[in-house]
Design a protein around this motif. Structure first.
Motif, mmCIF file in Angstrom:
data_model
loop_
_atom_site.group_PDB
_atom_site.id
_atom_site.type_symbol
_atom_site.label_atom_id
_atom_site.label_comp_id
_atom_site.label_asym_id
_atom_site.label_seq_id
_atom_site.Cartn_x
_atom_site.Cartn_y
_atom_site.Cartn_z
ATOM 1 N N HIS A 145 -27.638 -43.994 -5.986
ATOM 2 C CA HIS A 145 -26.589 -43.332 -6.503
ATOM 3 C C HIS A 145 -25.508 -44.109 -7.342
ATOM 4 N N ARG A 156 -27.501 -47.327 9.845
ATOM 5 C CA ARG A 156 -27.168 -46.314 8.959
ATOM 6 C C ARG A 156 -27.792 -44.828 9.525
ATOM 7 N N GLY A 157 -27.522 -43.824 8.945
ATOM 8 C CA GLY A 157 -28.274 -42.592 9.668
ATOM 9 C C GLY A 157 -27.617 -41.422 8.828
ATOM 10 N N ARG A 158 -28.062 -40.072 9.297
ATOM 11 C CA ARG A 158 -27.906 -39.032 8.725
ATOM 12 C C ARG A 158 -27.062 -38.037 9.717
ATOM 13 N N ILE A 159 -26.056 -37.440 9.225
ATOM 14 C CA ILE A 159 -25.365 -36.458 10.308
ATOM 15 C C ILE A 159 -25.641 -35.149 9.609
ATOM 16 N N GLY A 160 -26.574 -34.362 10.522
ATOM 17 C CA GLY A 160 -26.517 -33.032 9.752
ATOM 18 C C GLY A 160 -25.822 -31.816 10.248
#
Length: 99
Positions: free
Chosen positions: A31, A95-99
Motif C-alpha cells: 500500500h 487482522r481479517g477481511r470483511i466481505g
C-alpha cells in the motif's frame, strides 16, 4: 509465525521504486499513501520543505511474517532511491477481511 506491519516513510519520488523492491521479495499487497509531515526534524528535508516546515512524504506499507523483515529492509536499502528512508515494524495482533 508472528506478523508485522512494515511501514517505510520515504520521499514521494521514491515510493514506486521502494514498492517495486518490496514486491520483488514479498507476496503481500503493498500500500502507498501520500503524507504531509509537520515537524522539526529536517535532516531529510529539501530547502523548500525546510522553509514551509512541511515534508511531502509517502508511506509504503505491507503486512508480512516477522522473519521477512530483515530481507525487506535490505531490499529497500539496495533499491535505486534518491533520498533516505525511515522504517518501523509494528506487531499485528489480529487482522481479517470483511466481505
Amino acid at each position: 509465525m508472528a506478523e508485522v506491519l512494515l511501514c517505510f516513510h520515504c520521499a514521494s519520488a521514491d515510493a514506486e521504486v521502494i514498492a517495486e523492491a518490496l514486491r520483488g521479495v514479498a507476496q503481500a499487497p503493498v500500500h502507498i499513501r501520500d503524507e504531509r509531515v509537520l515537524g522539526r526534524d529536517f535532516s531529510d528535508a529539501g530547502t523548500g520543505e525546510q522553509v514551509l516546515a512541511t515534508l511531502r512524504r509517502s508511506a509504503v506499507e505491507l503486512v508480512v511474517d516477522e522473519a521477512m523483515r530483515a530481507s525487506l529492509v535490505a531490499a529497500v536499502e539496495c533499491a535505486r532511491r534518491r533520498w533516505p528512508v525511515r522504517w518501523l515494524a509494528t506487531p499485528v495482533s489480529a487482522r481479517g477481511r470483511i466481505g
